[in-house]
Design a protein around this motif. Structure first.
Motif, mmCIF file in Angstrom:
data_model
loop_
_atom_site.group_PDB
_atom_site.id
_atom_site.type_symbol
_atom_site.label_atom_id
_atom_site.label_comp_id
_atom_site.label_asym_id
_atom_site.label_seq_id
_atom_site.Cartn_x
_atom_site.Cartn_y
_atom_site.Cartn_z
ATOM 1 N N ARG A 123 40.999 57.120 16.476
ATOM 2 C CA ARG A 123 42.033 57.614 17.412
ATOM 3 C C ARG A 123 42.671 58.823 16.746
ATOM 4 O O ARG A 123 42.991 58.693 15.646
ATOM 5 C CB ARG A 123 43.027 56.462 18.125
ATOM 6 C CG ARG A 123 43.769 55.815 17.088
ATOM 7 C CD ARG A 123 44.506 54.736 17.634
ATOM 8 N NE ARG A 123 45.272 53.910 16.736
ATOM 9 C CZ ARG A 123 45.421 52.741 16.769
ATOM 10 N NH1 ARG A 123 44.837 52.095 17.669
ATOM 11 N NH2 ARG A 123 46.015 51.906 15.932
ATOM 12 N N GLY A 124 43.375 59.629 17.586
ATOM 13 C CA GLY A 124 44.197 60.713 16.908
ATOM 14 C C GLY A 124 44.739 61.580 18.132
ATOM 15 O O GLY A 124 44.679 61.438 19.244
ATOM 16 N N VAL A 125 45.322 62.662 17.463
ATOM 17 C CA VAL A 125 46.123 63.615 18.674
ATOM 18 C C VAL A 125 45.628 64.839 18.021
ATOM 19 O O VAL A 125 45.809 65.324 17.056
ATOM 20 C CB VAL A 125 47.694 63.579 18.550
ATOM 21 C CG1 VAL A 125 48.272 64.348 19.351
ATOM 22 C CG2 VAL A 125 48.321 62.081 19.089
ATOM 23 N N ILE A 126 45.191 65.493 19.114
ATOM 24 C CA ILE A 126 44.631 66.822 19.020
ATOM 25 C C ILE A 126 45.662 67.835 19.329
ATOM 26 O O ILE A 126 46.119 67.912 20.505
ATOM 27 C CB ILE A 126 43.165 67.015 19.459
ATOM 28 C CG1 ILE A 126 42.240 66.284 18.862
ATOM 29 C CG2 ILE A 126 42.768 68.497 19.546
ATOM 30 C CD1 ILE A 126 40.999 66.225 19.769
ATOM 31 N N ASP A 127 46.119 68.986 18.525
ATOM 32 C CA ASP A 127 46.998 69.862 18.693
ATOM 33 C C ASP A 127 46.523 70.583 20.230
ATOM 34 O O ASP A 127 47.267 70.868 21.228
ATOM 35 C CB ASP A 127 47.053 70.893 17.806
ATOM 36 C CG ASP A 127 48.136 70.134 16.665
ATOM 37 O OD1 ASP A 127 48.607 69.301 16.806
ATOM 38 O OD2 ASP A 127 47.942 70.952 15.575
ATOM 39 N N ARG A 128 45.395 71.290 20.229
ATOM 40 C CA ARG A 128 44.874 72.004 21.371
ATOM 41 C C ARG A 128 43.254 72.092 21.566
ATOM 42 O O ARG A 128 42.930 71.952 20.648
ATOM 43 C CB ARG A 128 45.362 73.544 20.964
ATOM 44 C CG ARG A 128 45.484 74.258 22.476
ATOM 45 C CD ARG A 128 45.887 75.698 21.983
ATOM 46 N NE ARG A 128 44.715 76.715 21.656
ATOM 47 C CZ ARG A 128 44.638 77.550 20.575
ATOM 48 N NH1 ARG A 128 45.823 77.840 20.122
ATOM 49 N NH2 ARG A 128 43.821 78.203 20.318
#
Length: 281
Positions: A123-128
């Motif tokens: 899992r992670g958070v993608i900027d754009r």
């Protein structure tokens, strides 16, 4: 893992860490660039972006009051003003690297999660995420620091390949391009992945998870000294600096009793304090 012991301190012991000016500035700049795309394309200008900084800083303080510690002992606000000025310069530099009036992101600050066939969750958070009319996908990540030297670029790209692997497993589409935007130095690093790249990343992640699982069960988390140690909050409890780690909070099995299960990949049991997934760097 750059340092296995640091991983333990953060993920298992959950030791608190002081906020840093650099990391907080990065969070602020990311928030500004995300919010800028709320405006119509014609209004996505550098002055408008810089005007968002005070409001986003207030929102950040509201959500994380502990950030006020960063500027204690600054009654005149000079340090804060200089810090906000640097955030402005980073935001302004972005306009020399990309043209937001020509971009319509499909996603911003997107949380992604997938489970591999092995049972390991990523899992992670993608900027754009940008999607071309032809369906091609570009993953973009903003960095407020400087671009690494060429010999260290692979380490920076590993994070992007991690995200690409998650998107591939989720959407069955290999991103066409991975793009790192370094606002600190004004550089853009790109890479076009192929399935073989992402398969190699998956194998590396499985090997890393196996090492984490073994260390979790044996309690053997070794420090790995680097030049980054000077910025670590946990030197007082690190053996490399004469410290003693806190008592290990999990039950421990001797290393020899774990050897028989090293060949199979399975999620770590979700007991208190144990990691159950790998998060993006």
């Amino acid at each position: 893992m750059q340092c296995p012991l640091l991983y333990r301190f953060r993920v298992i012991d959950k030791l608190p860490e002081k906020p840093s000016e650099a990391a907080t500035r990065g969070t602020l700049v990311h928030a500004v660039l995300e919010r800028l795309f709320d405006a119509p394309a014609v209004d996505r200008t550098a002055p408008r972006a810089k005007a968002l900084i005070p409001g986003q800083w207030d929102r950040l303080l509201e959500s994380k009051p502990e950030l006020t510690e960063l500027f204690e002992g600054d009654p005149e606000g000079e340090r804060l003003a200089g810090w906000l000025g640097e955030a402005e310069r980073l935001v302004e530099r972005w306009f020399s690297l990309e043209d937001p009036t020509r971009l319509e992101p499909a996603e911003r600050e997107l949380f992604v999660e997938t489970e591999l066939d092995s049972g390991l969750r990523l899992r992670g958070v993608i900027d754009r995420i940008d999607v071309a009319p032809t369906g091609e996908v570009r993953i973009v990540d903003y960095k407020t620091g400087k671009a690494p030297r060429p010999e260290y670029a692979e380490g920076a790209l590993f994070q992007m390949k991690f995200y690409a692997l998650v998107i591939w497993r989720l959407k069955k589409v290999v991103p066409r391009r991975l793009q790192l935007v370094y606002l600190g130095s004004g550089d853009v690093l790109t890479y076009d992945p192929v399935p073989a790249d992402l398969e190699r990343v998956e194998r590396k992640l499985l090997a890393l998870w196996e090492a984490i699982r073994l260390a979790t069960e044996t309690g053997e988390w070794r420090p790995r000294p680097t030049k980054l140690c000077g910025w670590c909050d946990h030197r007082s409890v690190c053996p490399e600096f004469g410290g003693t780690p806190p008592v290990y909070p999990l039950s421990v099995r001797p290393a020899e009793s774990v050897e028989g299960v090293q060949g199979r990949m399975e999620p770590v049991r979700p007991e208190a304090g144990q990691p159950v997934a790998l998060e993006g760097p």
